[in-house]
Scaffold this motif. Structure first.
Motif, PDB file in Angstrom:
ATOM      1  N   ASP A  39     131.036  45.765  43.321  1.00 27.57           N
ATOM      2  CA  ASP A  39     130.620  46.160  44.667  1.00 27.57           C
ATOM      3  C   ASP A  39     130.882  45.096  45.729  1.00 27.57           C
ATOM      4  O   ASP A  39     130.715  45.357  46.918  1.00 27.57           O
ATOM      5  CB  ASP A  39     129.122  46.508  44.664  1.00 27.57           C
ATOM      6  CG  ASP A  39     128.816  47.677  43.741  1.00 27.57           C
ATOM      7  OD1 ASP A  39     129.673  48.560  43.613  1.00 27.57           O
ATOM      8  OD2 ASP A  39     127.718  47.693  43.155  1.00 27.57           O
ATOM      9  N   HIS A  40     131.270  43.902  45.324  1.00 20.32           N
ATOM     10  CA  HIS A  40     131.463  42.816  46.283  1.00 20.32           C
ATOM     11  C   HIS A  40     132.628  43.145  47.228  1.00 20.32           C
ATOM     12  O   HIS A  40     133.733  43.441  46.773  1.00 20.32           O
ATOM     13  CB  HIS A  40     131.739  41.495  45.555  1.00 20.32           C
ATOM     14  CG  HIS A  40     131.783  40.322  46.467  1.00 20.32           C
ATOM     15  ND1 HIS A  40     132.966  39.746  46.867  1.00 20.32           N
ATOM     16  CD2 HIS A  40     130.790  39.624  47.068  1.00 20.32           C
ATOM     17  CE1 HIS A  40     132.701  38.730  47.677  1.00 20.32           C
ATOM     18  NE2 HIS A  40     131.390  38.637  47.818  1.00 20.32           N
ATOM     19  N   GLU A  60     128.751  29.913  52.438  1.00 18.68           N
ATOM     20  CA  GLU A  60     128.442  29.704  53.859  1.00 18.68           C
ATOM     21  C   GLU A  60     129.669  29.864  54.742  1.00 18.68           C
ATOM     22  O   GLU A  60     129.569  30.359  55.863  1.00 18.68           O
ATOM     23  CB  GLU A  60     127.818  28.315  54.073  1.00 18.68           C
ATOM     24  CG  GLU A  60     126.466  28.140  53.414  1.00 18.68           C
ATOM     25  CD  GLU A  60     125.382  29.070  53.949  1.00 18.68           C
ATOM     26  OE1 GLU A  60     125.450  29.453  55.136  1.00 18.68           O
ATOM     27  OE2 GLU A  60     124.482  29.409  53.181  1.00 18.68           O
ATOM     28  N   ASP A  61     130.829  29.445  54.259  1.00 21.44           N
ATOM     29  CA  ASP A  61     132.053  29.529  55.064  1.00 21.44           C
ATOM     30  C   ASP A  61     132.420  30.964  55.417  1.00 21.44           C
ATOM     31  O   ASP A  61     133.017  31.210  56.458  1.00 21.44           O
ATOM     32  CB  ASP A  61     133.230  28.865  54.332  1.00 21.44           C
ATOM     33  CG  ASP A  61     133.128  27.354  54.307  1.00 21.44           C
ATOM     34  OD1 ASP A  61     132.299  26.806  55.064  1.00 21.44           O
ATOM     35  OD2 ASP A  61     133.866  26.725  53.526  1.00 21.44           O
ATOM     36  N   VAL A  62     132.068  31.898  54.551  1.00 21.93           N
ATOM     37  CA  VAL A  62     132.399  33.302  54.789  1.00 21.93           C
ATOM     38  C   VAL A  62     131.505  33.891  55.875  1.00 21.93           C
ATOM     39  O   VAL A  62     131.928  34.758  56.633  1.00 21.93           O
ATOM     40  CB  VAL A  62     132.286  34.121  53.475  1.00 21.93           C
ATOM     41  CG1 VAL A  62     132.453  35.597  53.730  1.00 21.93           C
ATOM     42  CG2 VAL A  62     133.311  33.627  52.480  1.00 21.93           C
ATOM     43  N   GLY A  63     130.270  33.416  55.972  1.00 20.03           N
ATOM     44  CA  GLY A  63     129.344  33.942  56.979  1.00 20.03           C
ATOM     45  C   GLY A  63     128.725  35.256  56.543  1.00 20.03           C
ATOM     46  O   GLY A  63     128.910  36.280  57.198  1.00 20.03           O
ATOM     47  N   ALA A  68     123.088  40.696  53.032  1.00 22.81           N
ATOM     48  CA  ALA A  68     123.730  40.139  51.836  1.00 22.81           C
ATOM     49  C   ALA A  68     122.862  39.034  51.245  1.00 22.81           C
ATOM     50  O   ALA A  68     122.701  38.937  50.031  1.00 22.81           O
ATOM     51  CB  ALA A  68     125.114  39.605  52.181  1.00 22.81           C
ATOM     52  N   LYS A  69     122.275  38.226  52.131  1.00 27.60           N
ATOM     53  CA  LYS A  69     121.407  37.147  51.664  1.00 27.60           C
ATOM     54  C   LYS A  69     120.131  37.698  51.042  1.00 27.60           C
ATOM     55  O   LYS A  69     119.625  37.163  50.057  1.00 27.60           O
ATOM     56  CB  LYS A  69     121.090  36.193  52.813  1.00 27.60           C
ATOM     57  CG  LYS A  69     122.310  35.402  53.250  1.00 27.60           C
ATOM     58  CD  LYS A  69     122.019  34.489  54.411  1.00 27.60           C
ATOM     59  CE  LYS A  69     123.287  33.742  54.820  1.00 27.60           C
ATOM     60  NZ  LYS A  69     123.092  32.857  55.938  1.00 27.60           N
ATOM     61  N   ALA A  70     119.616  38.803  51.588  1.00 22.96           N
ATOM     62  CA  ALA A  70     118.414  39.430  51.030  1.00 22.96           C
ATOM     63  C   ALA A  70     118.709  40.024  49.653  1.00 22.96           C
ATOM     64  O   ALA A  70     117.854  40.022  48.764  1.00 22.96           O
ATOM     65  CB  ALA A  70     117.901  40.507  51.983  1.00 22.96           C
ATOM     66  N   LEU A  75     119.302  39.086  42.358  1.00 20.45           N
ATOM     67  CA  LEU A  75     120.236  38.496  41.397  1.00 20.45           C
ATOM     68  C   LEU A  75     119.796  37.120  40.906  1.00 20.45           C
ATOM     69  O   LEU A  75     120.420  36.535  40.034  1.00 20.45           O
ATOM     70  CB  LEU A  75     121.627  38.392  42.038  1.00 20.45           C
ATOM     71  CG  LEU A  75     122.180  39.683  42.661  1.00 20.45           C
ATOM     72  CD1 LEU A  75     123.488  39.398  43.383  1.00 20.45           C
ATOM     73  CD2 LEU A  75     122.368  40.754  41.607  1.00 20.45           C
ATOM     74  N   TYR A  76     118.702  36.602  41.433  1.00 16.24           N
ATOM     75  CA  TYR A  76     118.211  35.264  41.115  1.00 16.24           C
ATOM     76  C   TYR A  76     117.784  35.159  39.655  1.00 16.24           C
ATOM     77  O   TYR A  76     117.089  36.014  39.132  1.00 16.24           O
ATOM     78  CB  TYR A  76     117.021  34.941  42.030  1.00 16.24           C
ATOM     79  CG  TYR A  76     116.309  33.659  41.692  1.00 16.24           C
ATOM     80  CD1 TYR A  76     116.813  32.444  42.103  1.00 16.24           C
ATOM     81  CD2 TYR A  76     115.124  33.673  40.967  1.00 16.24           C
ATOM     82  CE1 TYR A  76     116.160  31.268  41.805  1.00 16.24           C
ATOM     83  CE2 TYR A  76     114.461  32.503  40.658  1.00 16.24           C
ATOM     84  CZ  TYR A  76     114.984  31.305  41.082  1.00 16.24           C
ATOM     85  OH  TYR A  76     114.334  30.140  40.773  1.00 16.24           O
TER      86      TYR A  76
END
Length: 134
Positions: A39-40, A60-63, A68-70, A75-76
């Motif tokens: 799905d990425h 981080e470079d992708v922004g 997405a961060k939530a 997945l942690y």
């Protein structure tokens, strides 16, 4: 893996580097992104290439968006033992002499070094020629 706070070494996380078992290290946390590979939006190759290292800068470079961060919370799997991650070495360019973009001064000096001896030689022949004919 609910409330567990497992700590992994980079070597342990690096073993999870295939499409069937893919873990990433981002911001000191370990994520199992295996079920997210298909799905990425950037494709699975992007995630697979970030295994075995600290992928924080890549992430981080992708922004990435806040959604997405939530999504990462799901997945942690644990934290990374930061002492197992190699320290980044900052590139320091070698010291070089200052580059003078304005070459006018150097050109004038070289031109004078060429012309002054010719002028002296010409003047010497001119004086000699003038004194013989007078």
């Amino acid at each position: 893996m609910g409330g567990e706070r497992k700590v992994f070494t980079l070597a342990e996380v690096s073993e999870h580097n295939s499409p069937k078992d893919c873990w990433l290290v981002i911001d000191g946390k370990v994520y199992d992104v295996t079920k997210f590979l298909d799905d990425h939006p950037g494709g699975d190759e992007v995630l697979l290439s970030a295994t075995g290292k600290d992928a924080t800068d890549d992430f981080e470079d992708v922004g990435h968006s806040s959604s997405a961060k939530a999504m990462m919370d799901e997945l942690y799997v644990g934290h990374i033992d930061s002492s197992t991650i190699p320290t980044k070495v900052k590139y320091t360019p070698p010291k070089q002499p200052h580059y003078n973009q304005d070459k006018t001064q150097e050109f004038v000096i070289k031109l004078l070094q060429f012309l002054v001896p010719l002028l002296i030689l010409g003047l010497a022949f001119g004086v000699r020629f003038y004194t013989k004919s007078a």
